[in-house]
Design an enzyme around this catalytic site. Structure first.
Site, PDB file in Angstrom:
ATOM      1  N   GLU A 103      -8.862   0.913 -54.845  1.00  0.00           N
ATOM      2  CA  GLU A 103      -9.437   2.258 -54.987  1.00  0.00           C
ATOM      3  C   GLU A 103     -10.058   2.722 -53.669  1.00  0.00           C
ATOM      4  O   GLU A 103     -10.476   1.908 -52.841  1.00  0.00           O
ATOM      5  CB  GLU A 103     -10.521   2.208 -56.086  1.00  0.00           C
ATOM      6  CG  GLU A 103     -11.213   3.548 -56.312  1.00  0.00           C
ATOM      7  CD  GLU A 103     -12.068   3.586 -57.579  1.00  0.00           C
ATOM      8  OE1 GLU A 103     -12.338   2.511 -58.159  1.00  0.00           O
ATOM      9  OE2 GLU A 103     -12.462   4.692 -57.974  1.00  0.00           O
ATOM     10  N   ASN A 133      -8.067   8.281 -65.763  1.00  0.00           N
ATOM     11  CA  ASN A 133      -8.801   7.013 -65.734  1.00  0.00           C
ATOM     12  C   ASN A 133     -10.122   7.179 -66.494  1.00  0.00           C
ATOM     13  O   ASN A 133     -10.842   8.164 -66.283  1.00  0.00           O
ATOM     14  CB  ASN A 133      -9.121   6.627 -64.285  1.00  0.00           C
ATOM     15  CG  ASN A 133     -10.099   5.466 -64.201  1.00  0.00           C
ATOM     16  OD1 ASN A 133      -9.742   4.322 -64.487  1.00  0.00           O
ATOM     17  ND2 ASN A 133     -11.349   5.743 -63.838  1.00  0.00           N
ATOM     18  N   GLU A 134     -10.424   6.259 -67.344  1.00  0.00           N
ATOM     19  CA  GLU A 134     -11.706   6.237 -68.067  1.00  0.00           C
ATOM     20  C   GLU A 134     -12.101   7.653 -68.504  1.00  0.00           C
ATOM     21  O   GLU A 134     -13.182   8.153 -68.172  1.00  0.00           O
ATOM     22  CB  GLU A 134     -12.797   5.573 -67.215  1.00  0.00           C
ATOM     23  CG  GLU A 134     -12.470   4.116 -66.944  1.00  0.00           C
ATOM     24  CD  GLU A 134     -13.623   3.265 -66.393  1.00  0.00           C
ATOM     25  OE1 GLU A 134     -14.688   3.813 -66.066  1.00  0.00           O
ATOM     26  OE2 GLU A 134     -13.440   2.034 -66.313  1.00  0.00           O
ATOM     27  N   TYR A 173     -14.997  -5.527 -67.792  1.00  0.00           N
ATOM     28  CA  TYR A 173     -15.598  -6.286 -66.684  1.00  0.00           C
ATOM     29  C   TYR A 173     -16.504  -7.376 -67.247  1.00  0.00           C
ATOM     30  O   TYR A 173     -16.990  -7.280 -68.384  1.00  0.00           O
ATOM     31  CB  TYR A 173     -16.417  -5.354 -65.792  1.00  0.00           C
ATOM     32  CG  TYR A 173     -15.562  -4.469 -64.906  1.00  0.00           C
ATOM     33  CD1 TYR A 173     -15.063  -4.952 -63.709  1.00  0.00           C
ATOM     34  CD2 TYR A 173     -15.258  -3.152 -65.266  1.00  0.00           C
ATOM     35  CE1 TYR A 173     -14.269  -4.155 -62.881  1.00  0.00           C
ATOM     36  CE2 TYR A 173     -14.470  -2.354 -64.449  1.00  0.00           C
ATOM     37  CZ  TYR A 173     -13.979  -2.858 -63.264  1.00  0.00           C
ATOM     38  OH  TYR A 173     -13.193  -2.067 -62.441  1.00  0.00           O
ATOM     39  N   GLU A 177      -8.171  -2.757 -65.301  1.00  0.00           N
ATOM     40  CA  GLU A 177      -9.401  -3.071 -64.560  1.00  0.00           C
ATOM     41  C   GLU A 177     -10.075  -4.255 -65.252  1.00  0.00           C
ATOM     42  O   GLU A 177     -10.451  -4.163 -66.422  1.00  0.00           O
ATOM     43  CB  GLU A 177     -10.363  -1.883 -64.518  1.00  0.00           C
ATOM     44  CG  GLU A 177      -9.903  -0.781 -63.578  1.00  0.00           C
ATOM     45  CD  GLU A 177     -10.949   0.317 -63.353  1.00  0.00           C
ATOM     46  OE1 GLU A 177     -12.160   0.016 -63.428  1.00  0.00           O
ATOM     47  OE2 GLU A 177     -10.538   1.462 -63.109  1.00  0.00           O
ATOM     48  N   GLN A 180     -11.406  -5.682 -57.394  1.00  0.00           N
ATOM     49  CA  GLN A 180     -10.337  -4.955 -56.746  1.00  0.00           C
ATOM     50  C   GLN A 180      -9.766  -5.830 -55.627  1.00  0.00           C
ATOM     51  O   GLN A 180     -10.323  -6.863 -55.300  1.00  0.00           O
ATOM     52  CB  GLN A 180     -10.862  -3.641 -56.205  1.00  0.00           C
ATOM     53  CG  GLN A 180     -11.386  -2.712 -57.302  1.00  0.00           C
ATOM     54  CD  GLN A 180     -11.632  -1.292 -56.794  1.00  0.00           C
ATOM     55  OE1 GLN A 180     -11.335  -0.937 -55.670  1.00  0.00           O
ATOM     56  NE2 GLN A 180     -12.204  -0.456 -57.676  1.00  0.00           N
TER      57      GLN A 180
HETATM   58  O1  AHR Z   1     -13.689  -0.601 -60.248  1.00  0.00           O
HETATM   59  C1  AHR Z   1     -14.815   0.191 -60.088  1.00  0.00           C
HETATM   60  C2  AHR Z   1     -14.921   1.295 -61.137  1.00  0.00           C
HETATM   61  O2  AHR Z   1     -15.101   0.730 -62.393  1.00  0.00           O
HETATM   62  C3  AHR Z   1     -13.718   2.185 -61.310  1.00  0.00           C
HETATM   63  O3  AHR Z   1     -13.676   3.217 -60.392  1.00  0.00           O
HETATM   64  C4  AHR Z   1     -13.901   2.716 -62.688  1.00  0.00           C
HETATM   65  O4  AHR Z   1     -12.685   3.065 -63.299  1.00  0.00           O
HETATM   66  C5  AHR Z   1     -14.639   1.606 -63.406  1.00  0.00           C
HETATM   67  O5  AHR Z   1     -15.694   2.073 -64.142  1.00  0.00           O
END
Ligand code: AHR
Length: 533
Positions: free
Chosen positions: A66, A213-214, A280, A338, A387
């Site tokens: 990103e 995205n999201e 995450y 992600e 990432q």
């Molecule tokens: O990876 C960092 C961020 O985490 C991304 O931009 C977003 O999609 C997520 O919340």
């Protein structure tokens, strides 16, 4: 009291003992004490070779890059005039390192950035490209020096497929439609001609395209019902030009948000080829306070990171079950685009940079996640670790002209043998690794058979202190084709510019075959990959 728990995966079944207290006896008759001098953990892995039928999508080993912190600028792009050796502005050392791990696919340009990105600002002569403010990530000025042509060049240099995330949040349908035409049409059409004018005659091959995205968060704070309609509308105008065939990914849920998945699958499943999932791992599990340090942590924080990482299993299982309701044929792929460990940024790092170190702990959780994705290979068509460089759970850290390969990089390199192979479903009988009343299995595993008939078994000993002795029944006549191990004396061991090889793979001599039994003696906190011929 000891309670036996069986966790049934599509591809792996882990049977482990859950206890209320440390020191109880597990199902294999082992002490579960936390003492360093306790005997090895014993585990048994049963391979179901007769059930091996599902291909492991290589894209499970995908990456995410990103416009955030130093991922793109410094990490990938240094510009043609940089003293750092580069090919058309893309750093050669990073390309060489990424080629070694066979990156199958790269997601770009975001993340949250994607829903503010206007692709036309990133084409044409670089000195004439408009600038913008990257409002999500530190409010820095984005020069747009790295745009569509540079990203596609990067993918070609590392041999990866591109996966583009389109702008739904602040972009128009027309803008998205034109981007796809620009990239993939070979006609004498306005957008294809603009691409030619910018130096690229032939269209690129582009399969993967995400519609926002999201959208439940930074991508527009939409409700699932609203986004499902938006997805249907935008998706209609993402066309297949010529022979190019698009795999359209709808914006899926945040972790275990079952309602989002339910509404999307109910209202829009027939229009999509894939649906995303973001999840995450935070050691503390707390988004609003400290997430925990990347390097300064104790065994309890290590254990809670493992515990939280393993929640990926129940999240995938739950979301897949909803998908099964609307798509029993498993036509729609789950795209975990992600995932990774998210800690507090390194002390002194600027706001919104998300720069963190990467330790042996990250290597172990990377292995766990990859094993979970493989266990669900019948549904998961792609996954992208967050990432690629200098951000969150990165493969590579850069500092001016130098680079460091992280422990996570080494797991991706060791596990690349599973890409495109056939999953061998397995069961594990193992004890628990218990701390503060929470249990994780001591041993985790995955296995696959490649096109040459070679079997690769990957094993993780999660225990911070105890060795593991693992027994696996193997076909008669099997012989060892080699083994590699990743471990270090400390959980927080990591690579730096001064010590770039503190954590790196070594050859593994702890495996042997006696008759039809393979045994592996693993040190604590280690990852092993064994090849059978
Ligand atoms: O990876 C960092 C961020 O985490 C991304 O931009 C977003 O999609 C997520 O919340």
């Amino acid at each position: 009291m000891l309670k036996a728990i069986a966790a049934f995966f599509c591809g792996a079944i882990i049977v482990f003992a859950s206890e209320d207290r440390a020191g109880a006896q597990d199902t294999a008759g082992q002490s579960n004490s936390r003492q360093d001098n306790a005997g090895p953990v014993k585990a048994t892995v049963t391979l179901h070779l007769d059930q091996a039928k599902t291909r492991i999508a290589p894209e499970i080993y995908g990456q995410f890059a990103e416009h955030l912190g130093r991922c793109i600028y410094d990490g990938i792009w240094v510009g043609e005039d940089s003293p750092i050796p580069n090919t058309r502005g893309i750093r050669n050392d990073v390309v060489a390192a990424l080629k070694k791990i066979h990156v199958p696919v790269v997601r770009w340009p975001g993340g949250c950035f994607a829903d503010e990105y206007h692709w036309k600002d990133g084409i044409g002569p670089r000195d004439q490209r408009p600038k913008m403010i990257n409002t999500n990530w530190g409010g820095v000025v984005e020069t747009n020096a790295f745009g569509t042509h540079e990203f596609m060049d990067f993918c070609e240099q590392i041999g990866a497929q591109p996966y583009i995330c389109g702008n739904v949040g602040s972009g128009s349908v027309e803008e998205m439609m034109q981007w796809v035409e620009y990239m993939t049409s070979d006609a004498k059409s306005p957008m294809a001609n603009l691409r030619r004018q910018n130096g690229r005659d032939k269209p690129w091959k582009l399969k993967y395209f995400a519609v926002g995205n999201e959208s439940w968060g930074c991508g527009g704070n939409m409700t699932p019902e609203y986004y499902a309609n938006e997805f249907r509308r935008y998706n209609t105008f993402i066309k297949n030009y010529g022979a190019n065939r698009m795999y359209r990914v709808a914006g899926g849920p945040n972790g275990d948000d079952a309602n989002w998945m339910e509404v999307l699958m109910k209202n829009a499943a027939k229009f999509m080829q894939g649906i995303s999932l973001h999840n995450y791992t935070l050691p503390t599990g707390n988004w609003n306070g400290s997430k925990g340090s990347a390097t300064d942590f104790d065994e309890a924080a290590y254990h809670s990171t493992l515990f939280n990482a393993l929640k990926m299993e129940s999240i995938i299982t739950r979301q897949s079950a909803i998908m099964d309701k609307y798509d029993p044929q498993k036509r729609v792929g789950l795209v975990v685009d992600e995932w990774g460990n998210w800690y507090d940024a390194e002390p002194g790092a600027k706001m919104g940079i998300l720069y963190q170190q990467n330790t042996l702990r990250d290597a172990l959780t990377a292995a766990l996640n990859l094993e979970l994705f493989q266990a669900h290979a019948d549904r998961i068509s792609m996954a992208n670790i967050a990432q690629m460089i200098n951000v969150l759970q990165a493969m590579i850290l850069t500092d001016k002209e130098k680079i460091v390969l992280t422990p996570t990089y080494h797991v991706f390199e060791m596990y690349k043998v599973h890409q495109g192979a056939t999953l061998i479903p397995l069961e594990i009988k193992t004890a628990d690794y218990v701390m503060n009343g929470k249990s994780v299995p001591e041993v985790h595993a995955t296995a696959s058979r490649n096109a040459d008939g070679k079997i690769h078994i990957s094993l993780v000993n999660l225990d911070a202190n105890r060795k593991a002795h693992i027994s696996i029944a193997v076909p008669s006549g099997s012989s060892l084709g080699g083994g590699r191990i990743l471990t270090a004396p400390e959980l927080n061991a990591h690579n730096t510019l001064d010590q770039p090889e503190a954590v790196k793979p070594a050859s593994f001599d702890g495996a042997k075959i006696t008759g039809e039994t393979l045994t592996a003696d693993m040190p604590s906190k280690s990852v092993v990959v064994i090849e059978l011929q």
